[in-house]
Design an enzyme around this catalytic site. Sequence first.
Site, PDB file in Angstrom:
ATOM      1  CB  SER A   1      -0.872  -0.006   1.259  1.00 19.84           C
ATOM      2  OG  SER A   1      -1.305   1.298   1.563  1.00 19.84           O
TER       3      SER A   1
ATOM      4  CE1 TYR B   1      -3.893  -2.296   5.000  1.00 20.18           C
ATOM      5  CE2 TYR B   1      -3.127  -0.063   4.548  1.00 20.18           C
ATOM      6  CZ  TYR B   1      -3.609  -1.282   4.103  1.00 20.18           C
ATOM      7  OH  TYR B   1      -3.814  -1.480   2.764  1.00 20.18           O
TER       8      TYR B   1
HETATM    9  N1  LIG Z   1      -8.833  -0.712  -1.064  1.00 19.00           N
HETATM   10  C1  LIG Z   1      -7.792   0.075  -1.082  1.00 19.00           C
HETATM   11  O1  LIG Z   1      -7.940   1.303  -1.246  1.00 19.00           O
HETATM   12  C2  LIG Z   1      -6.408  -0.478  -0.941  1.00 19.00           C
HETATM   13  C3  LIG Z   1      -5.312   0.364  -1.136  1.00 19.00           C
HETATM   14  C4  LIG Z   1      -4.020  -0.165  -1.000  1.00 19.00           C
HETATM   15  C5  LIG Z   1      -3.841  -1.516  -0.687  1.00 19.00           C
HETATM   16  N2  LIG Z   1      -4.935  -2.305  -0.478  1.00 19.00           N
HETATM   17  C6  LIG Z   1      -4.699  -3.716  -0.167  1.00 19.00           C
HETATM   18  O2  LIG Z   1      -5.333  -4.517  -1.147  1.00 19.00           O
HETATM   19  C7  LIG Z   1      -5.731  -5.771  -0.568  1.00 19.00           C
HETATM   20  C8  LIG Z   1      -7.210  -6.034  -0.835  1.00 19.00           C
HETATM   21  O3  LIG Z   1      -7.956  -4.965  -0.260  1.00 19.00           O
HETATM   22  P1  LIG Z   1      -9.498  -4.727  -0.593  1.00 19.00           P
HETATM   23  O4  LIG Z   1      -9.715  -3.264  -0.478  1.00 19.00           O
HETATM   24  O5  LIG Z   1      -9.875  -5.437  -1.832  1.00 19.00           O
HETATM   25  O6  LIG Z   1     -10.166  -5.425   0.675  1.00 19.00           O
HETATM   26  P2  LIG Z   1     -11.550  -6.229   0.819  1.00 19.00           P
HETATM   27  O7  LIG Z   1     -11.872  -6.139   2.272  1.00 19.00           O
HETATM   28  O8  LIG Z   1     -12.550  -5.753  -0.178  1.00 19.00           O
HETATM   29  O9  LIG Z   1     -11.136  -7.712   0.440  1.00 19.00           O
HETATM   30  C9  LIG Z   1     -10.248  -8.461   1.240  1.00 19.00           C
HETATM   31  C10 LIG Z   1     -10.480  -9.934   0.979  1.00 19.00           C
HETATM   32  O10 LIG Z   1      -9.576 -10.655   1.839  1.00 19.00           O
HETATM   33  C11 LIG Z   1     -10.295 -11.704   2.456  1.00 19.00           C
HETATM   34  N3  LIG Z   1      -9.663 -12.048   3.736  1.00 19.00           N
HETATM   35  C12 LIG Z   1      -9.701 -11.348   4.907  1.00 19.00           C
HETATM   36  N4  LIG Z   1      -9.069 -12.020   5.871  1.00 19.00           N
HETATM   37  C13 LIG Z   1      -8.594 -13.150   5.316  1.00 19.00           C
HETATM   38  C14 LIG Z   1      -7.868 -14.267   5.819  1.00 19.00           C
HETATM   39  N5  LIG Z   1      -7.513 -14.353   7.106  1.00 19.00           N
HETATM   40  N6  LIG Z   1      -7.558 -15.274   4.952  1.00 19.00           N
HETATM   41  C15 LIG Z   1      -7.956 -15.227   3.652  1.00 19.00           C
HETATM   42  N7  LIG Z   1      -8.666 -14.207   3.136  1.00 19.00           N
HETATM   43  C16 LIG Z   1      -8.974 -13.189   3.961  1.00 19.00           C
HETATM   44  C17 LIG Z   1     -11.703 -11.160   2.636  1.00 19.00           C
HETATM   45  O11 LIG Z   1     -12.649 -12.217   2.800  1.00 19.00           O
HETATM   46  C18 LIG Z   1     -11.895 -10.388   1.331  1.00 19.00           C
HETATM   47  O12 LIG Z   1     -12.407 -11.229   0.297  1.00 19.00           O
HETATM   48  C19 LIG Z   1      -5.374  -5.678   0.912  1.00 19.00           C
HETATM   49  O13 LIG Z   1      -4.113  -6.299   1.127  1.00 19.00           O
HETATM   50  C20 LIG Z   1      -5.287  -4.183   1.156  1.00 19.00           C
HETATM   51  O14 LIG Z   1      -4.466  -3.891   2.230  1.00 19.00           O
HETATM   52  C21 LIG Z   1      -6.208  -1.807  -0.602  1.00 19.00           C
END
Ligand SMILES: NC(=O)c1ccc[n+]([C@@H]2O[C@H](COP(=O)([O-])OP(=O)(O)OC[C@H]3O[C@@H](n4cnc5c(N)ncnc54)[C@H](O)[C@@H]3O)[C@@H](O)[C@H]2O)c1
Length: 266
Positions: free
Chosen positions: A147, A160
Amino acid sequence: MQDWLHLKNKVIIVTGGETGIGNSIVKKLHSLSAKVVSADVNATAGITDDQILHVPCDVSKKESVDAMVRTAVDTFGKIDVLINNAGVARPELLVDVRGENPKYEASVDSFDFIFNINVKGVFLCTQAVVKQFLAQGNGGTIVNMSSESSMEGSAGQSIYAATKNAVNSFTRSWAKELGSQSIRVVAMAPGILEETSMRSPAYNEALAYTRNTSVDNLTPDYSKSIPLGRPGYLEEISDLAAYLASDRSSYITGTVVNITGGKSRG
Ligand SMILES: NC(=O)c1ccc[n+]([C@@H]2O[C@H](COP(=O)([O-])OP(=O)(O)OC[C@H]3O[C@@H](n4cnc5c(N)ncnc54)[C@H](O)[C@@H]3O)[C@@H](O)[C@H]2O)c1
C-alpha cells in the site's frame, strides 16, 4: 493483443480473491485464460462453471494454507504464481489524544489481527508456495499487495502501514534469497482506489474519528491530493497484477511498484 501476457494455463493463486481488488484480479486473470485459485476465508469450496477454483483458506493459519496449496496442486497439477492480496485494516490511533472515543485507540487485539493476516499470512502462503516452486524446478512468481501508506505512513492507520512496510521488506529480502532459483518476488503499492468492502460504514466512522473529521467530509478534493485527480480503478490494479504475474515482467524483482496516480503522501 490479449495474448501479449501469455497467461494461458498458468496456475495463479489469489488470496482474498472473493471481493474487492482480489476479485478484480481473479476476473482479469480468468479473462486472460489463466487457471485461477481464489483462496479466501469467505470462499465456498468448489470449482465454478467458469473453472475458477474457490478454496476456503485463512491465510493466518499454517494448516489452512498448506491444505489450500495441496488442493490447488491436486486440482491443476502445479502453481506458477501466488498473489498475496488478502489484507485487513482497522483505523485506530496509537493514543486517543482527544479522549472522546477510546474504542478507536489501538488495542493488542487489533495489532495481532492485522499483523496475523497482513504479515504472517504473506509469510505462510509464500513459504508453502515457494516449496512447491522448488519441487517443480521451474521458477515462479510472487506478487505481494502492499500500500502507498507503507512508504509514507498514514494517520489512524499506523499498524496497517507498518504491516505493509513489512511486506515491502519481505519482497526485497525474498527476491535476494530466491533469484538464483528463477523465482521473482515483487510488490504493488496502490494509493486511493474506488471503494471496496474494506470501506464499511464502521470503517468510515473509525477513519473519520482518527482524522478528526466527519464521515461526510472524509473524501478530500482529489484534484489537490492526487496528481491525476481521481481515485484508481480496481481494473487498473488488476492490469498491473496481470503484468507482474506474467513473464513480460521477467526482469522485475525485489521492488515495490507504486500505483497511486502520482500521490505520494499517505
Ligand atoms: N482498497 C484500497 O484502497 C487499498 C489500497 C491499498 C492496498 N490495499 C490492499 O489490497 C488488498 C485487498 O484490499 P481490498 O480493499 O480489496 O479489501 P476487501 O476487504 O474488499 O477484500 C479483502 C479480501 O480478503 C479476504 N480475507 C480477509 N481475511 C482473510 C484471511 N484471514 N484469509 C484469507 N482471506 C482473507 C476477505 O474475505 C476479502 O475477500 C489488501 O491487502 C489491502 O491492504 C487496498
